[in-house]
Write a protein that holds these residues in place. Structure first.
Motif, PDB file in Angstrom:
ATOM      1  N   ASN A 100      46.465  48.627  26.939  1.00 10.56           N
ATOM      2  CA  ASN A 100      47.522  48.509  27.951  1.00 10.56           C
ATOM      3  C   ASN A 100      47.268  49.462  29.114  1.00 10.56           C
ATOM      4  OD1 ASN A 100      49.110  46.497  26.704  1.00 10.56           O
ATOM      5  ND2 ASN A 100      50.033  48.017  25.361  1.00 10.56           N
ATOM      6  N   GLY A 101      46.778  50.667  28.815  1.00  8.42           N
ATOM      7  CA  GLY A 101      46.422  51.616  29.870  1.00  8.42           C
ATOM      8  C   GLY A 101      45.310  51.077  30.754  1.00  8.42           C
ATOM      9  N   LEU A 102      44.332  50.421  30.143  1.00  8.44           N
ATOM     10  CA  LEU A 102      43.240  49.822  30.917  1.00  8.44           C
ATOM     11  C   LEU A 102      43.764  48.668  31.776  1.00  8.44           C
ATOM     12  CD1 LEU A 102      40.399  49.897  28.241  1.00  8.44           C
ATOM     13  CD2 LEU A 102      40.695  51.438  30.196  1.00  8.44           C
ATOM     14  N   PHE A 103      44.707  47.904  31.251  1.00  8.97           N
ATOM     15  CA  PHE A 103      45.348  46.856  32.064  1.00  8.97           C
ATOM     16  C   PHE A 103      46.068  47.483  33.262  1.00  8.97           C
ATOM     17  CE2 PHE A 103      44.992  43.361  28.940  1.00  8.97           C
ATOM     18  CZ  PHE A 103      44.875  42.283  29.799  1.00  8.97           C
ATOM     19  N   HIS A 104      46.696  48.613  33.039  1.00 11.24           N
ATOM     20  CA  HIS A 104      47.393  49.311  34.127  1.00 11.24           C
ATOM     21  C   HIS A 104      46.409  49.646  35.254  1.00 11.24           C
ATOM     22  CE1 HIS A 104      50.397  51.851  36.027  1.00 11.24           C
ATOM     23  NE2 HIS A 104      49.533  52.851  36.041  1.00 11.24           N
ATOM     24  N   ILE A 105      45.222  50.099  34.891  1.00 20.05           N
ATOM     25  CA  ILE A 105      44.187  50.405  35.885  1.00 20.05           C
ATOM     26  C   ILE A 105      43.749  49.116  36.578  1.00 20.05           C
ATOM     27  CG2 ILE A 105      41.813  51.243  36.210  1.00 20.05           C
ATOM     28  CD1 ILE A 105      42.412  53.160  33.790  1.00 20.05           C
ATOM     29  N   ALA A 106      43.562  48.046  35.804  1.00 19.08           N
ATOM     30  CA  ALA A 106      43.123  46.769  36.385  1.00 19.08           C
ATOM     31  C   ALA A 106      44.142  46.229  37.381  1.00 19.08           C
ATOM     32  CB  ALA A 106      42.878  45.744  35.276  1.00 19.08           C
ATOM     33  N   ARG A 107      45.431  46.415  37.101  1.00 18.48           N
ATOM     34  CA  ARG A 107      46.490  45.901  38.001  1.00 18.48           C
ATOM     35  C   ARG A 107      46.701  46.777  39.227  1.00 18.48           C
ATOM     36  NH1 ARG A 107      49.331  45.528  33.134  1.00 18.48           N
ATOM     37  NH2 ARG A 107      50.511  47.367  33.731  1.00 18.48           N
ATOM     38  N   ALA A 108      46.152  47.973  39.231  1.00 17.67           N
ATOM     39  CA  ALA A 108      46.465  48.963  40.269  1.00 17.67           C
ATOM     40  C   ALA A 108      46.155  48.492  41.681  1.00 17.67           C
ATOM     41  CB  ALA A 108      45.733  50.271  39.985  1.00 17.67           C
ATOM     42  N   ASP A 109      45.112  47.701  41.842  1.00 17.99           N
ATOM     43  CA  ASP A 109      44.763  47.244  43.192  1.00 17.99           C
ATOM     44  C   ASP A 109      45.435  45.917  43.537  1.00 17.99           C
ATOM     45  OD1 ASP A 109      43.267  45.553  41.616  1.00 17.99           O
ATOM     46  OD2 ASP A 109      41.322  46.123  42.468  1.00 17.99           O
ATOM     47  N   GLY A 110      46.384  45.486  42.704  1.00 17.49           N
ATOM     48  CA  GLY A 110      47.174  44.311  43.020  1.00 17.49           C
ATOM     49  C   GLY A 110      46.713  43.019  42.386  1.00 17.49           C
ATOM     50  N   ASP A 111      45.535  42.997  41.777  1.00 18.74           N
ATOM     51  CA  ASP A 111      45.018  41.760  41.226  1.00 18.74           C
ATOM     52  C   ASP A 111      44.126  42.075  40.039  1.00 18.74           C
ATOM     53  OD1 ASP A 111      44.504  38.993  41.086  1.00 18.74           O
ATOM     54  OD2 ASP A 111      42.673  39.217  42.270  1.00 18.74           O
ATOM     55  N   VAL A 112      44.286  41.324  38.967  1.00 19.24           N
ATOM     56  CA  VAL A 112      43.383  41.432  37.823  1.00 19.24           C
ATOM     57  C   VAL A 112      42.366  40.308  37.983  1.00 19.24           C
ATOM     58  CG1 VAL A 112      43.156  41.404  35.317  1.00 19.24           C
ATOM     59  CG2 VAL A 112      45.197  42.395  36.357  1.00 19.24           C
ATOM     60  N   THR A 113      41.129  40.686  38.228  1.00 16.69           N
ATOM     61  CA  THR A 113      40.075  39.703  38.490  1.00 16.69           C
ATOM     62  C   THR A 113      39.536  39.123  37.184  1.00 16.69           C
ATOM     63  OG1 THR A 113      38.277  41.313  38.400  1.00 16.69           O
ATOM     64  CG2 THR A 113      39.393  41.014  40.549  1.00 16.69           C
ATOM     65  N   PRO A 114      38.845  37.987  37.266  1.00 17.15           N
ATOM     66  CA  PRO A 114      38.207  37.432  36.063  1.00 17.15           C
ATOM     67  C   PRO A 114      37.220  38.421  35.424  1.00 17.15           C
ATOM     68  CG  PRO A 114      38.265  35.770  37.784  1.00 17.15           C
ATOM     69  CD  PRO A 114      38.731  37.058  38.414  1.00 17.15           C
TER      70      PRO A 114
END
Length: 186
Positions: free
Chosen positions: A72-86
Motif C-alpha cells: 500500500n505504501g508503494l501504491f501511495h508513491i505510485a499515485r503521488a504524481d497523479g497517475d498509476v502507469t501500466p
C-alpha cells in the motif's frame, strides 16, 4: 530500496514521488544521507527489485499484513504524481508475487488503492458479485480486523504506515457502504 525502484518504474522520478516516499518511510535525520545514496542508486533503474522483495516476503511470511501495508505504501508513491502507469502496476504486481501474495490478494489490494469510485467495490472486498450477503459481511469484517490502524499500532508499525492504513480502511468502508446501499444490507 523498493520505494526508489517504485518511483523509477515508469521511467522518471518526480518530486511528488520523492515526497510520497518520505511520507511512507520515516527516515531519521542522521540516516537521510545514507538513504539518499541508496535511493539515488536504486532510482537509476527499476530492475533488480526481486531479491529485495523476495527477502521481505520471507522475513514477513507469517505477517502478510505487514507486506500488504508495504505494498500500500508503494501504491501511495505510485499515485503521488497523479497517475498509476501500466509500468508501475507491473512493478507492483511483481512485488506482490515476490512477497508471496496470492493473485486474489493482489487484485484486492490493487482495487483498494484505486478507491471505490474508480474500482469495483466487490474487488476491494475481495469477493465476487454473486457472493451472498453473509459472505459480503464476513469479508468486510475480516478486512476491517486485518487493516484496522489500532492493530497495526499494536504490531509496532510506524506512523506513516498507520496513515496509509487509515486511507485503506476508508476505501474498504466506502466499498462496503456502496454494496450495502445497492443490496439494502443493514
Amino acid at each position: 530500496m523498493l520505494g526508489a525502484k517504485m518511483a523509477k518504474s515508469d521511467g522518471k522520478v518526480t518530486k511528488d514521488e520523492v515526497s510520497a516516499f518520505k511520507e511512507v518511510f520515516h527516515i531519521p535525520p542522521e540516516e537521510m544521507k545514507n538513504v539518499g545514496r541508496i535511493f539515488d542508486q536504486a532510482k537509476r533503474d527499476a530492475r533488480g527489485f526481486e531479491p529485495y522483495a523476495r527477502q521481505l516476503g520471507k522475513l514477513f511470511s507469517r505477517e502478510p499484513q505487514v507486506l500488504e501495508e508495504l505494498l500500500n505504501g508503494l501504491f501511495h508513491i505510485a499515485r503521488a504524481d497523479g497517475d498509476v502507469t501500466p509500468e508501475e502496476l507491473d512493478f507492483l504486481n511483481g512485488v506482490a508475487r515476490e512477497f508471496g501474495l496470492s493473485d486474489n490478494d493482489w487484485q484486492r489490494i490493487k482495487a483498494s488503492n484505486y478507491g471505490p469510485d474508480a474500482a469495483d467495490p466487490y474487488s476491494i472486498l475481495g469477493i465476487s458479485r454473486d457472493s451472498s450477503d453473509e459472505e459480503i459481511k464476513k469479508a468486510y469484517r475480516q478486512l476491517v480486523r486485518d487493516n484496522h490502524p489500532d492493530k497495526l499500532v499494536a504490531q509496532g508499525m510506524p506512523e506513516e504506515f498507520i496513515n496509509v492504513a487509515n486511507d485503506k480502511l476508508a476505501r474498504i468502508n466506502e466499498a462496503y457502504d456502496k454494496i450495502s446501499r445497492q443490496r439494502g444490507l443493514r
